[in-house]
Design an enzyme around this catalytic site. Structure first.
Site, mmCIF file in Angstrom:
data_model
loop_
_atom_site.group_PDB
_atom_site.id
_atom_site.type_symbol
_atom_site.label_atom_id
_atom_site.label_comp_id
_atom_site.label_asym_id
_atom_site.label_seq_id
_atom_site.Cartn_x
_atom_site.Cartn_y
_atom_site.Cartn_z
ATOM 1 N N ASP A 1 8.266 16.059 13.049
ATOM 2 C CA ASP A 1 8.172 15.899 11.597
ATOM 3 C C ASP A 1 6.716 16.007 11.143
ATOM 4 O OD1 ASP A 1 9.027 15.527 9.018
ATOM 5 O OD2 ASP A 1 9.152 13.353 9.148
ATOM 6 N N ILE B 1 0.812 -1.217 0.000
ATOM 7 C CA ILE B 1 0.000 0.000 0.000
ATOM 8 C C ILE B 1 0.850 1.275 0.000
ATOM 9 C CG2 ILE B 1 -2.180 -0.867 0.950
ATOM 10 C CD1 ILE B 1 -1.249 -0.225 3.714
ATOM 11 N N LYS C 1 4.646 -2.309 8.205
ATOM 12 C CA LYS C 1 5.782 -1.564 7.657
ATOM 13 C C LYS C 1 6.981 -2.500 7.731
ATOM 14 C CE LYS C 1 8.110 2.862 8.448
ATOM 15 N NZ LYS C 1 7.876 4.228 8.904
ATOM 16 N N ASN D 1 11.544 5.548 2.186
ATOM 17 C CA ASN D 1 12.950 5.442 1.805
ATOM 18 C C ASN D 1 13.559 4.102 2.171
ATOM 19 O OD1 ASN D 1 13.200 8.010 0.706
ATOM 20 N ND2 ASN D 1 13.314 8.910 2.764
ATOM 21 N N PHE D 2 13.171 3.600 3.342
ATOM 22 C CA PHE D 2 13.771 2.340 3.803
ATOM 23 C C PHE D 2 12.726 1.251 4.010
ATOM 24 C CE2 PHE D 2 16.263 5.841 5.557
ATOM 25 C CZ PHE D 2 17.514 5.557 5.025
HETATM 26 N N1 LIG Z 1 -0.647 2.654 8.865
HETATM 27 C C1 LIG Z 1 -0.791 2.894 7.565
HETATM 28 N N2 LIG Z 1 -1.971 2.693 6.948
HETATM 29 C C2 LIG Z 1 -2.103 2.940 5.631
HETATM 30 N N3 LIG Z 1 -1.114 3.380 4.836
HETATM 31 C C3 LIG Z 1 0.082 3.594 5.393
HETATM 32 C C4 LIG Z 1 0.319 3.358 6.775
HETATM 33 N N4 LIG Z 1 1.603 3.654 7.059
HETATM 34 C C5 LIG Z 1 2.142 4.056 5.897
HETATM 35 N N5 LIG Z 1 1.245 4.026 4.891
HETATM 36 C C6 LIG Z 1 1.460 4.381 3.494
HETATM 37 O O1 LIG Z 1 2.741 3.930 3.121
HETATM 38 C C7 LIG Z 1 3.564 5.014 2.668
HETATM 39 C C8 LIG Z 1 4.980 4.777 3.165
HETATM 40 O O2 LIG Z 1 5.031 4.969 4.571
HETATM 41 P P1 LIG Z 1 6.380 4.931 5.398
HETATM 42 O O3 LIG Z 1 6.077 5.315 6.788
HETATM 43 O O4 LIG Z 1 7.058 3.639 5.162
HETATM 44 O O5 LIG Z 1 7.325 5.946 4.667
HETATM 45 P P2 LIG Z 1 7.302 7.511 4.552
HETATM 46 O O6 LIG Z 1 7.000 8.113 5.866
HETATM 47 O O7 LIG Z 1 6.399 7.900 3.414
HETATM 48 O O8 LIG Z 1 8.767 7.796 4.119
HETATM 49 P P3 LIG Z 1 10.088 7.819 5.024
HETATM 50 O O9 LIG Z 1 10.920 6.732 4.496
HETATM 51 O O10 LIG Z 1 10.621 9.181 4.757
HETATM 52 O O11 LIG Z 1 9.690 7.617 6.443
HETATM 53 C C9 LIG Z 1 2.904 6.269 3.224
HETATM 54 O O12 LIG Z 1 3.123 7.344 2.378
HETATM 55 C C10 LIG Z 1 1.447 5.889 3.307
HETATM 56 O O13 LIG Z 1 0.828 6.183 2.083
#
Ligand SMILES: Nc1ncnc2c1ncn2[C@@H]1O[C@H](COP(=O)(O)OP(=O)(O)OP(=O)(O)O)[C@@H](O)[C@H]1O
Length: 432
Positions: A190, A74, A97, A78-79
């Site tokens: 953030d 979904i 995640k 970055n990581f």
């Molecule tokens: N709990 C969640 N429920 C639904 N979608 C989510 C959830 N957590 C993350 N996402 C989706 O996954 C994407 C990636 O989230 P993630 O937290 O891995 O990275 P990020 O915050 O976008 O990037 P970074 O690597 O800078 O932390 C988000 O942009 C969001 O669309």
């Protein structure tokens, strides 16, 4: 089921490579149970994880992680990759995640462990929940509450600015979540529209605790530049150190500006230029933004952090007065299932009693809980408990989106009423 067998079964869930050498114990366990009674859902699942070919294959292929059945991707960061998943026992939807540990440098590892320890201590309707953490030699899986409504940034970029009504409802929830975090000594650092997620029922969730910091007191001096430049407070660009809470407050002002206008107050194509804009402190608020909202934005976006509006003051501001803001907080000890076993049964809340009954129905006993104590979120028992507890709380309406109660007739008097209900009063901020 004998306690030691339970222990073996539950310990197994957190091993990356499913040790089939333990399957004889599972076999024994299964035989013992099947001859006497129907296996509980937990027994059935743990037996399948040891013996069922399909389940074992899914575990090996990563289509199952611990007690979770993994579905499609979904999102990705970055990581990390984020996938949709279902809990095999409770059937609840979650987001997983997934982080590749081999790609994380020391700094990212430190951020990740902060993200975990800060998130696992929080439980609030407007803060994304962490249910469980599963670690294997190469990967780390954060089992998170699923927020299926997308993020605020995408919403505004695709649908345009929010109406005054929706801005109020959204901002009030962000404010409630941040106030709860600050009251629990955690600074987010953030805040940005990309980190504001919506659940399926439009409840707002503050997410992404990678830069968050637990402070000893509200005035603790911090020195790491965190966050995204358009949301960064002037002191982050100007000074070598800063105080945490006003930095979150500033980012909330930028967020509010973005919500009501659809644009960022400080925007430029390079970080150096954004820095200049923020340090100059000039921004243009369109005249069609309502006067009470303008006053709030100006009260927040003050260059001097000590003059910036405090969260309690925002709660009592005229623009938010018509919103019924509830503060559904949970004492943090309710996040640990051990309380169910150790507390006097009469001291357990209705929610806890309901969650306990649901655990028992799944076959999770006091012995399981005791055997998993001290593991915090790194336990499948805690994972199930937190999911069930969250479900109980949602069924009680804890996540109801706030409503706008009506017209405020006398802002001055109503504002004082709002202040009276607050536990912490702050020094007066002039909203010019
Ligand atoms: N709990 C969640 N429920 C639904 N979608 C989510 C959830 N957590 C993350 N996402 C989706 O996954 C994407 C990636 O989230 P993630 O937290 O891995 O990275 P990020 O915050 O976008 O990037 P970074 O690597 O800078 O932390 C988000 O942009 C969001 O669309």
């Amino acid at each position: 089921m004998p306690a030691n067998n339970n222990q073996v079964s539950l310990r197994l869930q957190h091993h990356s490579l499913w040790s089939l050498t333990d399957s004889s114990e599972c076999e024994q366990e299964r035989e013992d149970n099947v001859t006497t009674r129907c296996p509980t859902p937990l027994e059935k699942l743990t037996t399948d994880m040891c013996q069922d070919e399909k389940t074992i294959k899914e575990l090996t292929m990563g289509r199952r992680v611990g007690f979770y059945k993994v579905r499609g991707q979904i999102g990705c960061g970055n990581f990390s990759k984020v996938k949709l998943a279902f809990h095999a026992l409770t059937k609840d939807k979650v987001a997983i995640k997934i982080l590749d540990k081999t790609r994380l440098d020391l700094q990212s590892q430190r951020m990740l462990s902060r993200e975990i320890s800060n998130m696992e201590s929080l439980s609030h309707a407007n803060v994304l929940r962490l249910y469980e953490v599963i670690e294997t030699p190469c990967r780390l899986y954060l089992i998170l509450e699923y927020a299926g409504g997308g993020d605020l940034h995408t919403k505004i970029c695709t649908e345009g600015k929010l109406s005054d009504h929706d801005s109020k409802i959204t901002f009030a929830q962000i404010l409630s979540g941040i106030k709860y975090m600050h009251d629990n000594s955690i600074i987010h650092r953030d805040l940005k529209a990309e980190n504001i997620l919506y659940s399926c029922n439009a409840c707002v969730k503050v997410a992404d605790f990678g830069f968050s910091k637990r402070v000893r007191n509200r005035n603790e001096v911090l020195d790491t530049f965190c966050g995204s430049p358009p949301y960064a407070a002037p002191e982050l660009f100007r000074d070598e150190s800063y105080i945490g809470p006003p930095v979150d407050v500033w980012a909330m002002g930028v967020l509010l500006f973005f919500m009501v206008t659809g644009t960022l107050p400080f925007r430029a194509d390079t970080v150096a230029k954004i820095r200049r804009c923020v340090l100059d402190g000039t921004y243009i608020l369109p005249t069609w933004v309502s006067a009470p909202c303008q006053r709030l934005i100006r009260g927040i976006l003050k260059p001097d952090p000590s003059e910036r509006c405090a969260l309690d003051q925002m709660l009592g501001c005229e623009w938010l007065l018509p919103v019924d803001i509830t503060h559904p907080t949970q004492p943090t000890n309710k996040l640990d299932p051990l309380r169910l076993v150790l507390a006097d049964p009469g001291d357990l809340s209705r929610d806890e009693q309901e969650a306990r009954a649901a655990l028992e129905e799944l076959g999770i006993t006091d012995e399981h809980i005791l055997n998993n104590q001290g593991k915090k979120s790194r336990s499948p028992v805690t994972g199930v408990y937190r999911i069930l507890m969250h479900r109980v709380q949602k069924s009680r309406g804890v996540e109801c989106v706030p409503s706008i109660s009506g017209v405020v007739k006398d802002p001055k008097r109503d504002s004082l009423r709002a202040y009276r209900s607050l536990r912490h009063t702050s020094k007066l901020c002039i909203l010019s």
